[in-house]
Design a protein around this motif. Structure first.
Motif, short mmCIF file in Angstrom:
data_model
loop_
_atom_site.label_atom_id
_atom_site.label_comp_id
_atom_site.label_asym_id
_atom_site.label_seq_id
_atom_site.Cartn_x
_atom_site.Cartn_y
_atom_site.Cartn_z
N MET A 86 -6.70 -0.90 11.07
CA MET A 86 -5.33 -0.65 11.44
C MET A 86 -4.41 -1.39 10.49
O MET A 86 -3.38 -0.89 10.13
N TRP A 87 -4.77 -2.56 10.06
CA TRP A 87 -3.95 -3.31 9.14
C TRP A 87 -4.85 -4.25 8.37
O TRP A 87 -5.97 -4.50 8.71
N ALA A 88 -4.30 -4.81 7.29
CA ALA A 88 -5.03 -5.79 6.50
C ALA A 88 -4.02 -6.82 6.02
O ALA A 88 -2.85 -6.53 5.86
N CYS A 89 -4.46 -8.03 5.80
CA CYS A 89 -3.56 -9.09 5.35
C CYS A 89 -3.97 -9.57 3.96
O CYS A 89 -5.15 -9.68 3.65
N PHE A 90 -2.98 -9.85 3.14
CA PHE A 90 -3.20 -10.46 1.85
C PHE A 90 -2.30 -11.67 1.77
O PHE A 90 -1.16 -11.65 2.24
N PHE A 91 -2.77 -12.75 1.17
CA PHE A 91 -2.01 -13.98 1.11
C PHE A 91 -1.50 -14.21 -0.30
O PHE A 91 -2.22 -14.06 -1.28
N ILE A 92 -0.24 -14.61 -0.37
CA ILE A 92 0.37 -15.03 -1.63
C ILE A 92 0.76 -16.48 -1.42
O ILE A 92 1.60 -16.79 -0.59
N TYR A 93 0.12 -17.39 -2.14
CA TYR A 93 0.33 -18.81 -1.90
C TYR A 93 1.54 -19.32 -2.67
O TYR A 93 1.72 -19.03 -3.84
N THR A 94 2.38 -20.09 -1.97
CA THR A 94 3.49 -20.78 -2.60
C THR A 94 3.33 -22.26 -2.26
O THR A 94 2.32 -22.66 -1.71
N MET A 95 4.33 -23.05 -2.53
CA MET A 95 4.21 -24.50 -2.33
C MET A 95 3.72 -24.89 -0.93
O MET A 95 2.64 -25.39 -0.77
N ASN A 96 4.53 -24.65 0.09
CA ASN A 96 4.18 -25.11 1.43
C ASN A 96 3.88 -23.98 2.41
O ASN A 96 3.41 -24.23 3.50
N THR A 97 4.21 -22.78 2.05
CA THR A 97 3.98 -21.68 2.98
C THR A 97 3.09 -20.64 2.32
O THR A 97 3.00 -20.56 1.10
N HIS A 98 2.49 -19.84 3.15
CA HIS A 98 1.70 -18.71 2.68
C HIS A 98 2.50 -17.45 2.99
O HIS A 98 2.85 -17.21 4.14
N LYS A 99 2.78 -16.66 1.98
CA LYS A 99 3.44 -15.38 2.21
C LYS A 99 2.36 -14.34 2.44
O LYS A 99 1.39 -14.28 1.71
N VAL A 100 2.56 -13.51 3.45
CA VAL A 100 1.55 -12.56 3.87
C VAL A 100 2.09 -11.14 3.76
O VAL A 100 3.19 -10.85 4.22
N ALA A 101 1.30 -10.28 3.14
CA ALA A 101 1.59 -8.85 3.12
C ALA A 101 0.64 -8.16 4.09
O ALA A 101 -0.57 -8.41 4.06
N ILE A 102 1.18 -7.32 4.93
CA ILE A 102 0.37 -6.61 5.93
C ILE A 102 0.36 -5.13 5.55
O ILE A 102 1.41 -4.53 5.33
N LEU A 103 -0.84 -4.56 5.45
CA LEU A 103 -1.00 -3.15 5.12
C LEU A 103 -1.39 -2.39 6.38
O LEU A 103 -2.32 -2.76 7.08
N GLY A 162 -1.61 6.79 9.96
CA GLY A 162 -2.25 7.79 10.81
C GLY A 162 -3.13 7.15 11.86
O GLY A 162 -3.10 7.53 13.04
N PHE A 163 -3.89 6.15 11.46
CA PHE A 163 -4.76 5.46 12.40
C PHE A 163 -3.93 4.70 13.42
O PHE A 163 -4.21 4.74 14.62
N TYR A 164 -2.88 4.02 12.95
CA TYR A 164 -2.05 3.23 13.86
C TYR A 164 -1.41 4.12 14.93
O TYR A 164 -1.43 3.77 16.11
N ARG A 165 -0.85 5.25 14.54
CA ARG A 165 -0.18 6.11 15.51
C ARG A 165 -1.14 6.60 16.59
O ARG A 165 -0.84 6.57 17.77
N LYS A 166 -2.33 7.04 16.18
CA LYS A 166 -3.31 7.52 17.17
C LYS A 166 -3.80 6.39 18.07
O LYS A 166 -3.94 6.57 19.28
N PHE A 198 3.53 -3.11 4.45
CA PHE A 198 3.36 -1.85 3.72
C PHE A 198 2.78 -0.82 4.69
O PHE A 198 1.67 -0.99 5.17
N TYR A 199 3.53 0.22 4.95
CA TYR A 199 3.11 1.26 5.88
C TYR A 199 2.73 2.50 5.07
O TYR A 199 3.58 3.09 4.40
N TYR A 200 1.45 2.88 5.10
CA TYR A 200 0.93 4.01 4.33
C TYR A 200 0.72 5.21 5.25
O TYR A 200 0.02 5.11 6.26
N ASP A 201 1.35 6.33 4.90
CA ASP A 201 1.24 7.54 5.71
C ASP A 201 1.75 8.72 4.89
O ASP A 201 2.11 8.57 3.72
N CYS A 202 1.79 9.87 5.49
CA CYS A 202 2.35 11.08 4.88
C CYS A 202 3.50 11.58 5.74
O CYS A 202 3.50 11.39 6.95
N GLU A 203 4.45 12.22 5.09
CA GLU A 203 5.50 12.88 5.86
C GLU A 203 4.85 14.03 6.61
O GLU A 203 3.83 14.57 6.19
#
Length: 149
Positions: A1-18, A22-26, A68-73
């Motif tokens: 349904m989603w995946a996380c990627f970490f981007i490391y900075t000084m004191n915090t971790h920035k996270v991108a969620i994918l 289609g799977f999420y909606r169902k 990041f939300y991946y889908d089709c119109e």
């Protein structure tokens, strides 16, 4: 349904969620039931933030970089159903309107990036003549008969 990627900075971790749209909606319909498009978009956004907060630690806080939300119109156009012999105008369906409103609601969200693909419109009915005979429009005495197609 989603995946996380970490981007490391000084004191915090920035996270991108994918998110696989289609799977999420169902899955969301199965778990939480049907909701209006705006409510479903808020639910997705809040779910991602909740997941982010639950994984944060005091020493290493996590900050949202982007969702990041991946889908089709939704598919538009007209399809012909050979069994019912009716045209289905996809632009007029409730699913089309709901999906279009859902994507519009997600576009309004801060830190949400839509990655939209395109659906190819192929004939969804690839039936041999023999199968068309078996799946005809009229039923009689437990058998299915086909009128001249």
């Amino acid at each position: 349904m989603w995946a996380c990627f970490f981007i490391y900075t000084m004191n915090t971790h920035k996270v991108a969620i994918l998110v696989d749209g289609g799977f999420y909606r169902k899955r969301a319909i199965t778990l939480c039931g049907s909701k209006p498009a705006e409510d479903r978009a808020n639910e997705l956004f809040n779910y991602c933030l909740q997941h982010l907060r639950s994984k944060s630690e005091k020493n290493n806080p996590r900050e949202l970089y982007r969702i990041f939300y991946y889908d089709c119109e939704p598919l538009s156009g007209c399809l012909f159903n050979p069994i019912s012999k009716k045209n289905i105008v996809l632009d007029k369906t409730d699913v089309y309107k709901w999906t279009f409103d859902f994507l519009a609601a997600l576009k309004q969200k801060r830190k949400v990036a839509l990655r939209l693909g395109r659906l190819a419109m192929h004939s969804p009915y690839i039936l041999s003549y023999q199968k068309l005979k078996e799946l005809g429009a009229e039923k009689s005495a437990g058998k299915i008969f086909v009128q001249k197609i």
